[in-house]
Design a protein around this motif. Structure first.
Motif, short mmCIF file in Angstrom:
data_model
loop_
_atom_site.label_atom_id
_atom_site.label_comp_id
_atom_site.label_asym_id
_atom_site.label_seq_id
_atom_site.Cartn_x
_atom_site.Cartn_y
_atom_site.Cartn_z
N LEU A 180 0.82 -1.20 0.00
CA LEU A 180 0.00 0.00 0.00
C LEU A 180 0.85 1.25 0.00
CD1 LEU A 180 -2.89 -0.81 2.50
CD2 LEU A 180 -3.12 -0.26 0.09
N CYS A 181 1.97 1.20 0.70
CA CYS A 181 2.82 2.39 0.86
C CYS A 181 3.99 2.40 -0.12
CB CYS A 181 3.32 2.48 2.30
SG CYS A 181 1.99 2.76 3.48
N MET A 182 3.99 1.50 -1.08
CA MET A 182 5.01 1.49 -2.12
C MET A 182 6.44 1.52 -1.53
SD MET A 182 3.52 1.30 -5.01
CE MET A 182 1.77 1.24 -5.39
N GLY A 183 6.62 0.81 -0.42
CA GLY A 183 7.94 0.76 0.20
C GLY A 183 8.29 1.98 1.02
N LYS A 184 7.36 2.93 1.14
CA LYS A 184 7.60 4.16 1.91
C LYS A 184 7.14 3.96 3.35
CE LYS A 184 8.76 6.29 -1.96
NZ LYS A 184 10.15 6.70 -2.27
N GLN A 185 7.26 5.00 4.16
CA GLN A 185 6.85 4.95 5.55
C GLN A 185 5.32 4.93 5.65
OE1 GLN A 185 9.28 5.14 8.43
NE2 GLN A 185 10.32 4.32 6.63
N ALA A 186 4.81 4.21 6.66
CA ALA A 186 3.37 4.11 6.88
C ALA A 186 3.00 4.80 8.19
CB ALA A 186 2.94 2.64 6.94
N PHE A 187 2.02 5.70 8.14
CA PHE A 187 1.52 6.39 9.31
C PHE A 187 0.13 5.85 9.61
CE2 PHE A 187 4.94 8.95 7.93
CZ PHE A 187 5.33 9.78 8.96
N ILE A 188 -0.05 5.29 10.81
CA ILE A 188 -1.30 4.63 11.16
C ILE A 188 -1.91 5.31 12.38
CG2 ILE A 188 -2.37 2.46 11.84
CD1 ILE A 188 -0.11 1.01 10.40
N ASN A 189 -3.16 5.73 12.26
CA ASN A 189 -3.87 6.39 13.36
C ASN A 189 -4.24 5.42 14.46
OD1 ASN A 189 -3.96 9.01 12.24
ND2 ASN A 189 -5.65 8.41 10.92
N PHE A 190 -4.10 5.89 15.70
CA PHE A 190 -4.59 5.14 16.85
C PHE A 190 -5.48 6.05 17.67
CE2 PHE A 190 -1.11 2.69 15.39
CZ PHE A 190 -1.56 1.39 15.53
N HIS A 191 -6.67 5.56 17.98
CA HIS A 191 -7.73 6.42 18.49
C HIS A 191 -7.74 6.58 20.00
CE1 HIS A 191 -9.84 6.90 14.60
NE2 HIS A 191 -9.18 5.80 14.34
N ALA A 192 -7.09 5.73 20.73
CA ALA A 192 -7.07 5.87 22.18
C ALA A 192 -5.96 5.03 22.76
CB ALA A 192 -8.41 5.46 22.78
N ARG A 193 -5.74 5.22 24.05
CA ARG A 193 -4.58 4.58 24.69
C ARG A 193 -4.70 3.06 24.73
NH1 ARG A 193 -7.24 7.64 28.41
NH2 ARG A 193 -8.31 6.60 30.13
N THR A 194 -5.94 2.52 24.66
CA THR A 194 -6.06 1.06 24.65
C THR A 194 -5.36 0.48 23.43
OG1 THR A 194 -8.20 1.35 23.56
CG2 THR A 194 -8.22 0.98 25.94
N LEU A 195 -5.38 1.20 22.32
CA LEU A 195 -4.68 0.72 21.13
C LEU A 195 -3.18 0.74 21.36
CD1 LEU A 195 -6.71 2.41 18.25
CD2 LEU A 195 -6.65 0.01 18.88
N LEU A 196 -2.69 1.74 22.05
CA LEU A 196 -1.26 1.80 22.33
C LEU A 196 -0.84 0.69 23.29
CD1 LEU A 196 -0.69 5.65 22.66
CD2 LEU A 196 0.11 4.15 20.85
N ASN A 197 -1.67 0.44 24.28
CA ASN A 197 -1.33 -0.62 25.22
C ASN A 197 -1.26 -1.98 24.55
OD1 ASN A 197 -1.18 1.05 27.46
ND2 ASN A 197 -3.37 0.91 27.89
N ASP A 198 -2.12 -2.19 23.55
CA ASP A 198 -2.17 -3.48 22.86
C ASP A 198 -1.56 -3.41 21.47
OD1 ASP A 198 -5.44 -3.85 24.26
OD2 ASP A 198 -3.56 -4.65 25.02
N PHE A 199 -0.70 -2.45 21.25
CA PHE A 199 -0.16 -2.26 19.91
C PHE A 199 0.52 -3.53 19.40
CE2 PHE A 199 0.89 0.32 16.43
CZ PHE A 199 2.14 -0.05 15.99
N PRO A 200 0.16 -3.98 18.20
CA PRO A 200 0.74 -5.24 17.67
C PRO A 200 2.22 -5.08 17.35
CG PRO A 200 -0.59 -4.15 16.00
CD PRO A 200 -0.81 -3.38 17.26
N SER A 201 3.05 -5.67 18.16
CA SER A 201 4.49 -5.46 18.05
C SER A 201 5.09 -6.11 16.82
CB SER A 201 5.19 -6.01 19.31
OG SER A 201 4.91 -7.38 19.48
N PHE A 202 4.29 -6.90 16.10
CA PHE A 202 4.85 -7.55 14.90
C PHE A 202 4.86 -6.62 13.70
CE2 PHE A 202 0.69 -9.17 16.20
CZ PHE A 202 -0.13 -8.54 15.29
N LEU A 203 4.29 -5.43 13.80
CA LEU A 203 4.43 -4.45 12.72
C LEU A 203 5.85 -3.93 12.71
CD1 LEU A 203 1.12 -2.40 13.01
CD2 LEU A 203 1.69 -4.11 11.30
#
Length: 402
Positions: free
Chosen positions: A58-81
């Motif tokens: 999707l990003c053609m090999g460039k950097q990807a910026f992904i929105n996270f809507h609240a801290r629960t997403l940060l706490n459970d952020f998928p570390s395999f990205l």
């Protein structure tokens, strides 16, 4: 049936090169994941729509910026990205408290970079600033008198990104202010300049494009036109020998390549090659966008109409940004090409079946999900995951251009 939509908005450097893409997802639980906490929607969407293997596509090999809507997403952020290519974009709607600070610290410890979205320069963000790798500023909200507000970040060496840059003058002002990155539609808006004639090499390529889309192909004329241009020769042979054809056969000359391709593919790839070669100067994003748009429109057409019309959909999408790439009016582009009335109406006024399809595609690209759902053609795509069609189009574009 639930749907997922994935759009991307380019992030450009000061010299208008693509640095990365912000991935835009539907965050309405009704339209994507019924009965799910909205704080989890983006994370679930990433996992369930097979993006883990396709973010690079999707990003053609460039950097990807992904929105996270609240801290629960940060706490459970998928570390395999991949932390080397994925940025965590922290929305301005989160509350700054101890759990958020702890989550951001843990995210940074894993190697992820954090971008603070729509920064309003309020004091509540001060405890978070040491963990931020980029600050995004909405210039339509904050205005352009930002010297004092951004001085702190410039002195600390924190990269600044100007969001919603919509005109050339706004872009130039942001350059003066010292912004490092830019988002918005300024690069798609042609400057108002005196009438500009096409350079000879561009005229020859438009002539080739014209030949390729006549009712009856003259292979000899097309062959001669390609053979007179080294870059076109190389591009055509490279495309035919690419993974798009599975490497089943090696092509040794232009005549062989044209015979091997066949009429439909000649029309398609001549259009692609000409676009790629004619776009010297404007941001590379326009070429990527044109090719992805063409393939996406083709795939949608196969879903709602049939195989017979795919070539027209592809051509409409491919030509839809050519006026901006060439720096001339669409009327001038259309004057030089023997296009059908339906394609002409689509490109000029967004009318007719191809115009409606192009209009729907543009809504998708901008991430205007509510308007997209109301579009008449969208109603015909019942049961089709157009988010996956977009991924497929991006994959095709990456193979074709890179």
């Amino acid at each position: 049936m639930s749907y997922s939509y994935i759009a991307r908005q380019p992030i450009l450097t000061r010299d208008q090169k693509v640095f990365g893409y912000e991935l835009l997802f539907r965050n309405s639980t009704e339209n994507s994941f019924p009965n799910i906490d909205p704080n989890e929607a983006t994370s679930k969407l990433l996992l369930q729509q097979h993006l883990l293997g396709d973010i690079q596509t999707l990003c053609m090999g460039k950097q990807a910026f992904i929105n996270f809507h609240a801290r629960t997403l940060l706490n459970d952020f998928p570390s395999f990205l991949n932390a080397r290519t994925v940025w965590v974009e922290l929305l301005e709607t989160v509350g700054v408290d101890a759990p958020l600070l702890e989550a951001c610290s843990a995210t940074r410890a894993k190697g992820y970079r954090i971008a603070l979205d729509d920064h309003d320069f309020a004091g509540q963000w001060e405890p978070l600033i040491p963990m931020i790798n980029m600050v995004k500023v909405d210039i339509q909200e904050q205005g352009l008198e930002l010297d004092e507000k951004i001085r702190f970040f410039k002195e600390k060496g924190v990269p600044l990104l100007a969001e919603r840059v919509e005109t050339r003058s706004e872009f130039e002002r942001c350059l003066e202010l010292g912004f490092d990155y830019f988002q918005g539609f300024f690069f798609e808006k042609p400057q108002i300049v005196q009438q500009k004639s096409l350079a000879p090499n561009r005229i020859s390529m438009l002539t080739l494009l014209s030949e390729a889309h006549k009712k009856e192909l003259d292979l000899d004329t097309i062959r001669q036109a390609i053979e007179q241009d080294l870059s076109l020769t190389y591009s055509l042979l490279k495309l035919v020998n690419s993974a798009l054809y599975g490497g089943r056969k090696k092509i040794e000359n232009i005549q062989h390549a044209l015979v091997y391709l066949g009429t439909t593919e000649i029309r398609r790839f001549i259009t692609l090659i000409v676009l790629a070669n004619v776009s010297a100067g404007p941001p590379e994003e326009l070429t990527i966008k044109s090719v992805t748009r063409a393939r996406f429109m083709e795939l949608v057409t196969v879903e709602i109409l049939n195989e017979k019309h795919r070539s027209s959909a592809f051509l409409t999408g491919m030509l839809s940004l050519l006026d901006i790439i060439l720096g001339v009016s669409m009327q001038e582009v259309l004057r030089q090409l023997p296009l059908s009335s339906e394609i002409t109406k689509a490109l000029k006024n967004r009318e007719g079946v191809w115009g409606y399809l192009l209009q729907m595609t543009e809504l998708y690209e901008r991430g205007e999900w509510e308007a997209l759902d109301k579009h008449p053609l969208k109603q015909k795509l019942n049961g089709t995951d157009i988010g996956q069609l977009y991924i497929d189009a991006s994959q095709w574009c990456r193979l074709a251009l890179f």
